[in-house]
Enzyme design. Sequence first.
Site, PDB file in Angstrom:
ATOM      1  N   GLY A  82       0.844  -1.195   0.000  1.00  0.00           N
ATOM      2  CA  GLY A  82       0.000   0.000   0.000  1.00  0.00           C
ATOM      3  C   GLY A  82       0.879   1.245   0.000  1.00  0.00           C
ATOM      4  O   GLY A  82       2.055   1.191  -0.364  1.00  0.00           O
ATOM      5  N   PHE A  83       0.310   2.361   0.410  1.00  0.00           N
ATOM      6  CA  PHE A  83       1.060   3.616   0.365  1.00  0.00           C
ATOM      7  C   PHE A  83       2.318   3.563   1.221  1.00  0.00           C
ATOM      8  O   PHE A  83       3.389   4.015   0.809  1.00  0.00           O
ATOM      9  CB  PHE A  83       0.174   4.784   0.800  1.00  0.00           C
ATOM     10  CG  PHE A  83      -0.815   5.199  -0.240  1.00  0.00           C
ATOM     11  CD1 PHE A  83      -0.378   5.808  -1.413  1.00  0.00           C
ATOM     12  CD2 PHE A  83      -2.164   4.990  -0.074  1.00  0.00           C
ATOM     13  CE1 PHE A  83      -1.282   6.194  -2.389  1.00  0.00           C
ATOM     14  CE2 PHE A  83      -3.075   5.374  -1.046  1.00  0.00           C
ATOM     15  CZ  PHE A  83      -2.637   5.976  -2.201  1.00  0.00           C
ATOM     16  N   GLU A 110     -18.808  10.185  -0.913  1.00  0.00           N
ATOM     17  CA  GLU A 110     -18.492  10.003  -2.323  1.00  0.00           C
ATOM     18  C   GLU A 110     -19.396   8.957  -2.966  1.00  0.00           C
ATOM     19  O   GLU A 110     -19.872   9.132  -4.091  1.00  0.00           O
ATOM     20  CB  GLU A 110     -17.010   9.603  -2.470  1.00  0.00           C
ATOM     21  CG  GLU A 110     -16.082  10.798  -2.288  1.00  0.00           C
ATOM     22  CD  GLU A 110     -14.665  10.442  -1.868  1.00  0.00           C
ATOM     23  OE1 GLU A 110     -13.827  11.351  -1.818  1.00  0.00           O
ATOM     24  OE2 GLU A 110     -14.396   9.258  -1.588  1.00  0.00           O
ATOM     25  N   ALA A 115      -3.905   8.388   3.310  1.00  0.00           N
ATOM     26  CA  ALA A 115      -2.789   8.102   2.420  1.00  0.00           C
ATOM     27  C   ALA A 115      -1.548   8.951   2.745  1.00  0.00           C
ATOM     28  O   ALA A 115      -0.445   8.416   2.812  1.00  0.00           O
ATOM     29  CB  ALA A 115      -3.207   8.297   0.964  1.00  0.00           C
TER      30      ALA A 115
END
Lengths: 454, 454
Positions: free
Chosen positions: B10-11, B168, B313
């Site tokens: 991941g990040f 969202e 993130a």
Amino acid sequence: MAHVVVIGGGFAGINAARKLGKSGKVAVTIIDQRNHHLFQPLLYQVAMAGLDPSDIAVPIRALMRPYRRVRTLLGRASSIDLENRIVGYDGGTLPFDYLIIACGASHSYFGKDEWERFAPGLKNLGQATEIRRRVLVAFEQAERTNDLAEQDHWMTFVIVGGGPTGVELAGSIAELARHALAKDFRTIDSTHARVILVQSGDSILKQFSQDQADYATKALEDLGVEVVLGNRVTDINAGGVVIGDQTINAGTVLWAAGVQANPIGALLGVPLDKAGRVIVGKDLSIPEHSNVFVAGDLAHVEGEKGKPLPGLAPVAMQAGRYVADLILTEVGEREANVKANQPAAVQNRKPFHYRDKGQMATIGRRRAIMQSGSIKKNGLIAWFAWLTIHIYFLNGFRNRLFVFLKWCWAYATFSKGARLIVQKEWRQRESDKLSPFADGIETYEDPISNDPAS
Amino acid sequence: MAHVVVIGGGFAGINAARKLGKSGKVAVTIIDQRNHHLFQPLLYQVAMAGLDPSDIAVPIRALMRPYRRVRTLLGRASSIDLENRIVGYDGGTLPFDYLIIACGASHSYFGKDEWERFAPGLKNLGQATEIRRRVLVAFEQAERTNDLAEQDHWMTFVIVGGGPTGVELAGSIAELARHALAKDFRTIDSTHARVILVQSGDSILKQFSQDQADYATKALEDLGVEVVLGNRVTDINAGGVVIGDQTINAGTVLWAAGVQANPIGALLGVPLDKAGRVIVGKDLSIPEHSNVFVAGDLAHVEGEKGKPLPGLAPVAMQAGRYVADLILTEVGEREANVKANQPAAVQNRKPFHYRDKGQMATIGRRRAIMQSGSIKKNGLIAWFAWLTIHIYFLNGFRNRLFVFLKWCWAYATFSKGARLIVQKEWRQRESDKLSPFADGIETYEDPISNDPAS
């Protein structure tokens, strides 16, 4: 208003529904078990991680948007009552005046259906993503091990069937291994992958002339593909394939051989050919039911010299439009007769005539073949023609634009943009443990499998 | 040469491995159960058919290509032996000098794990395509029926959780129903779909200031979303959700609430917080093992005012780079000491400091909010900033280009390009038959299910 039911949203079904919808003279229901129309000629590029599913697939519903009298249903036709003119599906029934059946075909394993789990075919998006997964996972498995025999196993790819799909798959895997993946591994050298194309006849691409087939064979061999001719596969199992008395140990086997028509044809109670296709008349209708048509890969249509027309997109497109025209003509005449108070005239139906504009196949970067009548081209010019024609026939400007851009990108960089293995998490799957080496590894069936073979 | 094992791509993991790889001073192995690094901030757009999986995911192997001393493995870490410094995975063992654990988090159902099958979360590509499938199938189911109550059931969407992801998703479903699908149906009017966002607190987006949250609420309501505040979901079942004493009959429920850290943290035998995160020191190492670090959503790092840093993130990226720097410094010092024949110095590690550059969320077309320190923006300018920053942080020029083009296209045409339901064929799935209306319909479990909930 007459009601036309179209079963299947492939090339034949879409072209028929679109023409009928445009006229506005009939009500249409198009039903498919998938929500999208698929541009199958480019499916191998999804399998080879070059394109995304949405680049070559469009919702049928979106294609039918402009036609207010066309209704789109996601569903699975399960029965056809020819006498009472009713189609049954998993959500109810659809009465019809005219019926167009265009459900296509899948792969035939020549009675060896148990081979399917070892060697998936390529007919839909689920299969394409499964093939992509298997090919990418094979390289990952090879990278994980230091056992040379196991590495060889995973880095051997066998494609059964030397038609256009088999040739395209073999060429793409070779290019994937030699270019896109070349610098990505540390344990293995992906450029040493073996790609073997097996064809039972004595030449690949037998629908092309011999010199074109020779060019394609040479082009494949230049890419490092081993073309094995004149040998029939006698077994496919966990370890690989058996060809004659030779066993090839291979981690990935792909099937691009025989064709089997959709079993829906058997519901009609009319004669089928050996591949299960419905033998239709010159007007594509079935015997004794002139209001029921079969079009596309499901139809056995007699062409020149008594041979059936090939299962190609252009045949299906032309057949779909032909049937739509025929129905519109009849509906128009019937209305005219009703107005004039005349009895319905017996119509003389003009037979379906397939206009063969030629065929083409691609092998890899700058290598393709095409022939149309006496015109034959290969190499760069055929490759450009292939690119242009495939972009042109894609549905929708958006897909054309994105496929074009992705091809430019891939050409410039040698890379593949869609190298994704989508599953919930890494777990050895049944198809992965098929390796004779994987015995000791804990395995699970993945709950989000895309495995069409299971 | 010191060997650093990084678990998770991941990040945090990618940023650590990249920095370590660039230095060339250590050998690195990065292992992940998926073959791709995912840009999670745009995952909701894959779920909402706006982007393709490959637009926001890049093979970890491709990201690591330039760094010859970084080896990438597809595998699942299953054990961690801190004393002997060995990580076990499904393909063998990996000895390490330094270990970076960055396996992230998934959704928490607050002890009600049985809700997951009714209300999937959104953390990976498999879940995104499953949510896409459910939302698109809901409209298809509504179109198939003439029963108004059943239509209402399928055209009601409930999103649980009022953080950025919930907002969202709610905004996107509303836009999908009102724009992209508006002209595609004949039986239903998709613009009448109900979208309900449920938040237990008294405001959505509680990490933003109240005026920004108010703007977002107003923007959602303009899109037709019903925002239900101050109510906790008490049950989720086949028929929909129960909120307090009210039952909402809904065909689709999505979960965007709690967070649960990856269970790998529990293997370490060190204190975890309530969400299962590993409580790390100021240098992100675990107690008593200064060579083992935890970074990203899996780590509980104390921030200002004693609150843990948020699972964002930027936090993960900065943490990954911080740990890499720290390791490189120590390795460098050790080598210098060896050269100078001096004993290893006790290092004073500089604590990790998160530089908060602000945060943003988008609600829909031309509607977003952002705040950075005392700067607050909303509306068109925040939306443009959101677009720009998300394009900028995507990995790889290719993805940036294609996401940019797809956004331009979507903005101009109001359409969604990836409305595909990929399954072998249309069969009612378990999640589809959850409707109380579906009792009489023959159902199968789809063999190519993407259902992460099963």
